[in-house]
Design a protein around this motif. Structure first.
Motif, mmCIF file in Angstrom:
data_model
loop_
_atom_site.group_PDB
_atom_site.id
_atom_site.type_symbol
_atom_site.label_atom_id
_atom_site.label_comp_id
_atom_site.label_asym_id
_atom_site.label_seq_id
_atom_site.Cartn_x
_atom_site.Cartn_y
_atom_site.Cartn_z
ATOM 1 N N ILE A 116 0.863 -1.180 0.000
ATOM 2 C CA ILE A 116 0.000 0.000 0.000
ATOM 3 C C ILE A 116 0.896 1.225 0.000
ATOM 4 N N SER A 117 0.727 2.075 -1.013
ATOM 5 C CA SER A 117 1.533 3.286 -1.101
ATOM 6 C C SER A 117 0.733 4.452 -0.544
ATOM 7 N N LEU A 118 1.274 5.070 0.530
ATOM 8 C CA LEU A 118 0.647 6.263 1.090
ATOM 9 C C LEU A 118 1.410 7.485 0.578
ATOM 10 N N GLU A 119 1.051 8.671 1.086
ATOM 11 C CA GLU A 119 1.675 9.862 0.526
ATOM 12 C C GLU A 119 3.162 9.925 0.823
ATOM 13 N N THR A 120 3.564 9.560 2.041
ATOM 14 C CA THR A 120 4.985 9.705 2.387
ATOM 15 C C THR A 120 5.643 8.381 2.733
ATOM 16 N N ARG A 121 4.918 7.309 2.784
ATOM 17 C CA ARG A 121 5.553 6.041 3.137
ATOM 18 C C ARG A 121 4.822 4.898 2.437
ATOM 19 N N THR A 122 5.351 3.711 2.598
ATOM 20 C CA THR A 122 4.741 2.526 1.991
ATOM 21 C C THR A 122 4.489 1.494 3.093
ATOM 22 N N MET A 123 3.302 0.897 3.068
ATOM 23 C CA MET A 123 2.989 -0.182 4.017
ATOM 24 C C MET A 123 3.042 -1.508 3.272
ATOM 25 N N VAL A 124 3.507 -2.556 3.968
ATOM 26 C CA VAL A 124 3.513 -3.901 3.389
ATOM 27 C C VAL A 124 2.727 -4.806 4.317
ATOM 28 N N LEU A 125 1.764 -5.523 3.760
ATOM 29 C CA LEU A 125 0.961 -6.447 4.560
ATOM 30 C C LEU A 125 1.124 -7.842 4.003
ATOM 31 N N GLU A 126 1.110 -8.793 4.892
ATOM 32 C CA GLU A 126 1.237 -10.200 4.490
ATOM 33 C C GLU A 126 -0.170 -10.632 4.074
ATOM 34 N N ALA A 127 -0.314 -11.093 2.816
ATOM 35 C CA ALA A 127 -1.650 -11.171 2.214
ATOM 36 C C ALA A 127 -2.273 -12.554 2.239
ATOM 37 N N ALA A 128 -1.509 -13.590 2.549
ATOM 38 C CA ALA A 128 -2.039 -14.939 2.323
ATOM 39 C C ALA A 128 -3.240 -15.243 3.201
ATOM 40 N N SER A 129 -3.236 -14.765 4.464
ATOM 41 C CA SER A 129 -4.392 -15.100 5.290
ATOM 42 C C SER A 129 -5.090 -13.880 5.873
ATOM 43 N N ASN A 130 -4.476 -13.214 6.856
ATOM 44 C CA ASN A 130 -5.260 -12.227 7.610
ATOM 45 C C ASN A 130 -4.813 -10.785 7.440
ATOM 46 N N LEU A 131 -3.923 -10.492 6.506
ATOM 47 C CA LEU A 131 -3.486 -9.132 6.242
ATOM 48 C C LEU A 131 -2.881 -8.479 7.485
ATOM 49 N N GLU A 132 -1.840 -9.114 8.055
ATOM 50 C CA GLU A 132 -1.142 -8.442 9.154
ATOM 51 C C GLU A 132 -0.021 -7.596 8.580
ATOM 52 N N GLU A 133 0.236 -6.460 9.224
ATOM 53 C CA GLU A 133 1.258 -5.557 8.706
ATOM 54 C C GLU A 133 2.643 -6.092 9.040
ATOM 55 N N VAL A 134 3.503 -6.146 8.017
ATOM 56 C CA VAL A 134 4.878 -6.649 8.221
ATOM 57 C C VAL A 134 5.878 -5.614 7.725
ATOM 58 N N THR A 135 5.474 -4.328 7.749
ATOM 59 C CA THR A 135 6.333 -3.281 7.171
ATOM 60 C C THR A 135 7.723 -3.282 7.787
ATOM 61 N N GLU A 136 7.816 -3.514 9.109
ATOM 62 C CA GLU A 136 9.111 -3.392 9.784
ATOM 63 C C GLU A 136 10.055 -4.530 9.430
ATOM 64 N N THR A 137 9.516 -5.712 9.128
ATOM 65 C CA THR A 137 10.386 -6.888 9.018
ATOM 66 C C THR A 137 10.789 -7.212 7.594
ATOM 67 N N VAL A 138 10.367 -6.404 6.611
ATOM 68 C CA VAL A 138 10.736 -6.745 5.232
ATOM 69 C C VAL A 138 11.691 -5.705 4.688
ATOM 70 N N ASP A 139 12.383 -6.072 3.601
ATOM 71 C CA ASP A 139 13.376 -5.184 2.998
ATOM 72 C C ASP A 139 12.771 -4.299 1.917
ATOM 73 N N TYR A 140 11.456 -4.148 1.884
ATOM 74 C CA TYR A 140 10.863 -3.247 0.893
ATOM 75 C C TYR A 140 11.275 -1.812 1.202
ATOM 76 N N TYR A 141 11.220 -0.965 0.190
ATOM 77 C CA TYR A 141 11.490 0.459 0.381
ATOM 78 C C TYR A 141 10.225 1.064 0.991
ATOM 79 N N VAL A 142 10.311 1.487 2.246
ATOM 80 C CA VAL A 142 9.106 1.937 2.939
ATOM 81 C C VAL A 142 9.194 3.406 3.358
ATOM 82 N N GLN A 143 10.290 4.083 3.006
ATOM 83 C CA GLN A 143 10.458 5.460 3.479
ATOM 84 C C GLN A 143 9.668 6.464 2.626
ATOM 85 N N GLY A 144 9.266 6.080 1.437
ATOM 86 C CA GLY A 144 8.522 7.007 0.578
ATOM 87 C C GLY A 144 7.415 6.245 -0.118
ATOM 88 N N ASN A 145 6.739 6.930 -1.052
ATOM 89 C CA ASN A 145 5.641 6.199 -1.698
ATOM 90 C C ASN A 145 6.169 5.345 -2.848
#
Length: 1457
Positions: free
Chosen positions: A609-638
């Motif tokens: 999910i791309s927001l205005e200033t950051r990016t959120m990452v959710l684990e999608a297979a079952s319950n959509l829990e947020e895993v933004t902190e534990t992944v290596d995605y670029y999350v500092q911007g959109n």
């Protein structure tokens, strides 16, 4: 309402004519096309290909819609190349080596005229020619158009037009004005001529051009792929009155004669019911030999003494020849040498008393039957009850000895039948869904015992639509029992010598039909959101329609907009984009074929999910829990985009200044982007990514400065390298939009269109075995649009230009490679140059900034699919193109003059492997209302989906979100209004949400949804059909309880003496001695009841909560929900009111009952309690009811009576002896009453409380057979609308101050219009606010708040609306309409102005004002090229944007339901 607009919202679906012929291909070039090449061994290819044989096209017409389909046959085992054939159980199982057949749309046209009859003009000269058939269409009065298919435009072209109307041909009418039926056209089986019967007694012979004659010229052969279509050369008229034929019923051309022979069925002198016992055999047939060159037609044989009820002729195919005459009670066979007959029931009368007639083994009535030939000695008849009968001609090689009739399956009630090729037939229906059925015939002893015939399953199309649309094993047709074969003969001893034929059937495909719409009412949907406002509120409602007849009767639930079923929703402000990505753990190269099956069902791994200033990452297979902190995605911007690479083993995430490649949660590579010329450090800082396209293994980046970068992936190392294509390094052209197109599949489609296509296809099979994996990947292309408006297609990664088009922005109808010198394109260029020089300054500023902001190109899965190309322009226009293949050059080499031109082009082109055979045709999108305004720089709006609830297509986000779904190679557009603008959209498939979707609204709400599974989306509007198996007549909506009371009738067989005794007037005291009533047998009588239905929550079939039966021979005529003021308790009671009539023949005085019921729901067990509160018998039929300010207004026979309700009984308050005959409809607004009479037009009354009196204000003095009436409200003006049996709509108004209204006695005409279909019901809905209303709100006197449109339903299955317009808009659109009559080429050469004239059928009629604009014609404006749009707008003194915003406002203001 001084001015109005007419707009069709749902085109007709009830099929009236169907025929088959080789329209888009010849019978010769069909053989290689039927099965994909099989790789195992050569022999296996032949038997299946011959089993189906060359299959012709299917041509159908519904109202004014003409469609051509190609039949795609799936051979059994032909799916072996992609191993998916076994997974998909096709509808109907496997039969005769064919596992499935489906209809695929080739072209679809809306004509400015209703097709009366249609014929296929075939080309003679044996089987398997390089020739094509043409379509002859006949239109009302005496117009004929001959159409042929033109490959170069992938559509129909008019080859000749024949008109026998107007002052020159008045003598043909012989002084008559009205005719029972329109022109009837029949072709000669060998294609030498065709006959058209017009005005009842005039026969027009159309002579076909012989091949090689001057008309069929060389250059015509070029455009149709070398095949020469049938053409008409000349025509002449034969007056049948001169041949002593007065009452012609039918005619047909026979098989097997050297010259065309026409047999005419005519009645020498008429008879009538009272004379039938004396005067029975009044018909005869005459055979004329037609000599078209000498224009002579000698009589060669005739047969007299045919029964008076004979109505149809069937030509028996050779080798037998001759003609079958169908009557209601008997079938006759006649040829030049022999004749025989078959009696069908006890009413058949033989000519002489001496001879005994052969009778069929069962009794049947054959009036209104349709027929087609399955074999050359077996015809299939479809009766008026939907039974299929097989008629065999027992033929000994010399003469037909006898006729045999046997029962087969029961099926849909047909309006026409057509045999398609050797093993398929099509049942076209106006009353139910049309079916494509495969049949196979075997010879041998029957396996069925004699008594079992009735139990065999019906051929039905009405399986629940939810099942029908899933492409999954549940689609196997449960009702069809394939093993049960049907013996053609009874197993009596007399047939023991003959080898019996047995037929088996399988339903292969069906076309949905919602007509005839007899009545409808609008109610709330199950998942309605009661807090919605504005346009979003509209998707709370749905239209519940009575449609069909008899066993095809159904309730159709129609919705114009899709409303997804919400699973869960969250607040998520500031969202900019959504992506779901997969992740495959296995690093090994899995074999592609095994991957195909699993690919569809793999769950998504992450939601980004791309927001205005950051990016959120959710684990999608079952319950959509947020895993933004534990992944290596670029999350500092959109994030700009995310997707999968390398067969779903890696994820690529692109942000403004760089990209990351991830394996699951771990980053494997990080890239950052710089400008290619990175000398100036300062300049390169500003370069960021604006849009991204991903096509495995490439990622295309469009930068903010209009340059392009390509990331190329290496599948072996899963690494990516960045490069700038050399084509774009040097060029200074700025790019406005670009995309990648992945031509997937075992046979990439675009490869066929390149000039050296024969090279690649020839070697294809040879390569296949060695490296199948790389071969299945297909090709990747890059589609680029420059700021200048040019579109180019490059192959990736070499970036050779394979296709280019100038001025893509202007939206030309056809796109073809600009390297081909197109002769038809030249005049177009001149026009453009002229228009530039004109001093029209107003239009230059309009279009200079018009450019493409987004492109998409996609080919969805399927064996014969072709790619679509979409472009979105800055003003919100969506251009949609469908690719097709046209090979012009290889024919050119046969033709000497053209070669030199072609060669010079070849030399000048940069690379020889251009796709010069690729062309695109534009697809109209008038059902889509465009964006209001594009603010700022929007994100990407097109999201392509492969599987959302089993459907494929694309979703368009933005302020007017819409679903574009692909069915049968046809685009269906369904808007989604329920959430307002949608910012981001993604597909989601996981444990809790099976093939669902996820989107974010502009309010910042994230919703996870699924598509409603009960609806069928392969229709103009999404529809859910609820089979009733009986005829529905009228439906009302009980809003408080959310119930639908519905009148239905079921035919019941009763003993004949019981029926006759009910016809005696009991009150008169006539007693009949019982020994007279010794009639045996039974008679079918309709029994009526009122069912109260409740919509099912899960979207299943609706539940009947209660039924109210009527008495015997009592018909329920009307059901209404009325609100009455109870005078004792002074409270309002909401009751169900039913009006009935006793139908007892003409000897009994008419009477009827009015019934009042109260409806209560028990909250505990959801039972509905219906209790009768009151019933009363009145004189005359009670045909209409309405509540008027707390009173009940009842139309009973020849008067209307107003009653007040005391709580226990109805007391009359006032009456008026107004309609002379029978009230069809009653409408009430405040204290005004509008009523329509069956024959005497409309009456306008009002009710005064003080003196308690009903007074007639005005009436229409003409005679008009009303079908429906309604009030039209526009601000403070009240107009009266009425539809009639001549398919017109008229609008009247009451103006007592005007002199021509005879002091107010007469209603004056405000507008009149020919709809072209019988309008049976009007519904008044408040118009929705549009963009222009918000700007004009400050102007005093702009009275747009209280503005209503009228939505109507017709017997063709179409829905339209008539909406009021203000004068300025009307004048602008009317002058545009006048321009478009000439500016647009109309299909079949029809004139839209003559079609929309009021049809009075010969009665005197004073023409009313022309104050309705025809939106059917206006929507052509968006389809003409931009330069022409500007030209026309300039000529009528306005601008293109002004016109388009007017058209768009009307679409928005009427986007109901």
């Amino acid at each position: 309402m001084s001015y109005a607009a007419f707009k069709m919202m749902h085109l007709p679906t009830g099929i009236e004519n169907c025929a088959s012929g080789f329209i888009t291909h010849c019978s010769a070039d069909f053989a290689p096309r039927i099965a994909p090449p099989q790789t195992d061994d050569l022999d296996s290819d032949w038997p299946p290909a011959n089993a189906a044989g060359p299959i012709p096209n299917l041509v159908v017409t519904a109202g004014n819609v003409l469609e051509i389909y190609v039949v795609r046959v799936q051979e059994e085992g032909s799916g072996s190349r992609d191993n998916r054939g076994t997974a998909e159980a096709k509808r109907g199982g496997v039969m005769a080596g064919v596992s499935g057949a489906s209809l695929e749309l080739v072209c679809h046209y809306r004509l400015h005229g209703n097709v009366e009859t249609m014929a296929i003009l075939s080309v003679g000269g044996g089987e398997g020619g390089r020739k094509r058939d043409s379509i002859i269409l006949a239109f009302q009065d005496a117009k004929m158009s001959v159409l042929e298919f033109d490959d170069s435009i992938h559509g129909l072209r008019t080859s000749s037009m024949h008109c026998f109307e107007g002052p020159d041909w008045l003598h043909l009418k012989r002084g008559r004005e009205s005719f029972a039926r329109g022109p009837l056209v029949k072709p000669d089986p060998q294609g030498r001529c065709a006959g058209v019967l017009v005005y009842g007694v005039q026969m027009i012979i159309l002579k076909a051009a012989e091949a090689g004659s001057g008309l069929v010229s060389e250059e015509n052969a070029l455009t149709t792929g070398g095949a020469v279509p049938a053409r008409i050369e000349s025509s002449y008229v034969v007056g049948l009155r001169d041949l002593d034929m007065k009452h012609v019923k039918d005619f047909i051309f026979l098989h097997g004669y050297i010259e065309p022979v026409m047999v005419i069925l005519h009645e020498r002198e008429l008879t009538w019911a009272g004379r039938v016992s004396w005067k029975q055999h009044t018909c005869m047939i005459s055979a004329l030999s037609i000599n078209t060159t000498l224009k002579q037609h000698p009589l060669i044989w005739s047969a007299a003494n045919l029964p008076h009820d004979a109505y149809k002729l069937l030509a028996v195919p050779s080798p037998i020849g001759g003609v079958l005459v169908l009557g209601a009670n008997s079938i006759h066979y006649h040829s030049q040498s022999a004749s025989c007959m078959l009696a069908l029931n006890n009413f058949a009368v033989s000519i002489g008393s001496s001879q005994e007639m052969p009778r069929s083994s069962f009794s049947v009535e054959l009036d209104a039957a349709n027929a087609t030939w399955l074999l050359n000695d077996v015809a299939m008849l479809s009766t008026k009850t939907g039974e299929l009968l097989l008629l065999t001609l027992v033929y000994d090689g010399r003469v037909v000895q006898r006729l045999d009739l046997s029962k087969s399956r029961a099926s849909v009630l047909t309006s026409g039948m057509a045999t398609i090729g050797k093993s398929l037939f099509f049942l076209g229906s106006r009353l139910g869904d049309s079916l494509l059925v495969q049949f196979s015939c075997g010879i041998g002893a029957s396996t069925l015992p004699h008594g079992m015939k009735e139990e065999v399953a019906d051929i039905e199309g009405d399986i629940p639509s939810a099942k029908r649309l899933r492409r999954s094993p549940s689609d196997a047709l449960l009702e069809m029992v394939n093993g049960d074969e049907l013996s053609l003969y009874g197993s009596g001893p007399s047939n023991a010598q003959s080898a019996q034929k047995t037929f088996s059937f399988a339903v292969r495909d069906s076309l949905i039909n919602v007509g005839p719409l007899k009545d409808f009412s609008n109610g709330l949907r199950i998942n309605a959101d009661l807090n919605a406002t504005g346009i979003a509120k509209q998707s709370n409602y749905e239209l519940v329609c009575c449609s069909g007849h008899g066993k095809n009767g159904a309730l159709c639930v129609l919705q114009q907009s899709i409303r997804p079923e919400t699973i869960t929703q969250e607040q998520l402000p500031g969202c900019k984009g959504l992506w779901t990505v997969y992740h495959k753990n296995t690093r090994s190269h899995s074999v592609d074929s095994s991957k195909m099956g699993l690919e569809d069902d793999e769950y998504h791994a992450y939601l980004i999910i791309s927001l205005e200033t950051r990016t959120m990452v959710l684990e999608a297979a079952s319950n959509l829990e947020e895993v933004t902190e534990t992944v290596d995605y670029y999350v500092q911007g959109n994030t700009i985009a995310a997707g999968n690479l390398f067969g779903r083993r890696r994820v690529v995430q692109v942000f403004a200044r760089g990209a990351r490649i991830l394996d699951g949660a771990f980053m494997t590579q990080d890239l950052s982007f710089r400008a290619p010329n990175s000398e100036a450090g300062a300049g390169s800082e500003t370069l960021t990514v604006s849009s991204v396209a991903i096509a495995d293994p490439y990622v295309l980046l469009n930068m903010t400065d209009g340059s392009i970068q390509l990331l190329v992936g290496d599948p072996s190392t899963c690494m990516v390298s960045s490069s700038v294509p050399t084509v774009f390094e040097s060029s200074k052209k700025s790019i406005s939009a670009c995309t990648l197109y992945h031509d997937k599949g075992p046979e990439p489609w675009l490869r066929k269109t390149s000039t050296d296509a024969w090279l690649s296809t020839g070697i294809e099979e040879a390569i296949d075995g060695t490296d199948g994996t790389s071969h299945d990947q297909g090709d990747v292309y890059c589609v680029v649009c420059y700021e200048s408006g040019t579109l180019e297609i490059f192959d990736v990664p070499n970036f050779n230009c394979v296709f280019s088009v100038d001025a893509f922005v202007s939206g030309k109808t056809y796109l073809l490679d600009s390297f081909i010198q197109d002769p038809s394109g030249d005049p177009q260029k001149l026009v453009i140059n002229d228009s530039e020089e004109l001093p029209g300054q107003g239009r230059k500023e309009n279009t200079n900034n018009l450019r493409v902001v987004e492109l998409a190109m996609q080919r969805w899965s399927g064996q014969h699919t072709r790619p679509y190309l979409f472009g979105i322009l800055t003003d919100g226009t969506i251009l949609c193109y469908h690719a097709y293949l046209f090979e012009a050059s290889d024919i050119a080499s046969k033709n000497g003059e053209v070669v030199s031109v072609q060669n010079s082009v070849n030399l000048s082109s940069a690379s020889t492997s251009r796709h010069r055979n690729l062309r695109f045709v534009r697809v109209p999108m008038d059902s889509y209302a465009r964006e209001e305004s594009l603010s700022g720089t929007p994100g990407q709006r097109i999201t392509i989906f492969k599987n959302v609830g089993g459907y494929q297509g694309l979703f368009l986000s933005g302020s007017r979100p819409a679903w574009f779904m692909i069915f049968r190679e046809r685009l269906r557009v369904h808007p989604q209004l329920c959430d307002g603008p949608i910012v981001a959209f993604a597909v989601l498939h996981n444990v809790n949400c099976n093939h669902g979707l996820i989107y974010v609204t502009s309010q910042g709400i994230l919703k996870i949804c699924q598509l409603p599974s009960a609806s069928c989306y392969d229709n103009y509007w999404p529809v859910q059909k609820i089979p009733l198996k009986c005829t529905p007549h009228q439906v009302a909506y009980f809003a408080e309880k959310n119930l639908y009371p519905l009148i239905v009738s079921v035919p019941v067989l009763k003993p004949l003496n019981q029926v006759l005794s009910s016809l005696i007037d009991q009150e008169a005291g006539q007693q009949i001695e019982h020994d007279n009533l010794s009639f045996d047998g039974s008679y079918s009588v309709d029994e009526f009841e009122v069912r109260i239905l409740e919509p099912e929550k899960s979207g299943g079939p609706w539940q009947t909560r209660a039924t109210i039966p009527m008495q015997s021979s009592e018909n329920a005529l009307t059901v209404r929900v009325v609100t009455l003021l109870n005078t004792t308790t002074k409270e309002n009671d909401t009751l169900l009111a039913i009006g009935t009539a006793y139908v007892q023949g003409e000897d009994v005085a008419a009477r009827g009952r009015v019934l009042l019921f109260s409806v209560d729901k028990n909250p505990d067990n959801s039972q509905t309690l219906v209790s009768e509160v009151y019933s009363k018998e009145l004189k005359g039929a009670i045909s209409a009811l309405a509540s008027l300010q707390g009173h009940l207004l009842i139309a009973s026979g020849p008067k209307i009576i107003l009653h007040k309700w005391t709580g226990s009984e109805l007391n009359g308050v006032a009456f008026f002896d107004v309609p002379p005959l029978y009230v069809v409809s009653l409408n009430i607004v405040k204290n005004f009453i509008l009523l329509g009479d069956i024959h005497k037009s409309i009456y306008f009354l009002n009710w005064k409380e003080q003196g308690s009196q009903l007074t007639l204000l005005a009436k229409d003095f003409g005679s008009l057979d009303c079908f429906a009436t309604e009030f039209l409200i526009d601000g403070t003006t009240l107009s009266l609308m009425v539809s009639d049996e001549q398919k017109n709509v008229q609008i009247f108004f009451y103006a007592p101050k005007m002199s021509e209204s005879w002091k107010g006695q007469k209603l004056l005409s405000r507008a009149e219009f020919h709809v072209g279909a019988h309008v049976t019901k009007f519904l008044r809905l408040q118009m929705l606010p549009t963009s222009s209303d918000r700007t004009n709100a400050s102007i005093p006197g702009s009275d747009k708040t209280n503005r209503f449109a009228v939505v109507f339903g017709t017997l063709d299955g179409s829905i339209g609306c008539i909406a009021p317009l203000d004068e300025l808009t009307f004048r602008r659109l009317q002058s545009l309409q006048k321009k478009l009559v000439d500016a647009v080429p109309h299909v079949a050469g029809l004139n839209p102005r003559s079609f929309r004239q009021f049809h009075s059928n010969g009665k005197a009629h004073r023409p009313g004002p022309d104050s309705i604009v025809d939106f059917e014609l206006l929507c052509d404006y968006e389809m003409i090229p931009l330069e022409q749009q500007l030209e026309i707008a300039h000529q009528i003194g306005t601008t293109r944007s002004q016109i388009i915003s007017n058209l768009n406002d009307l679409t928005l203001g009427t986007s109901f339901l």
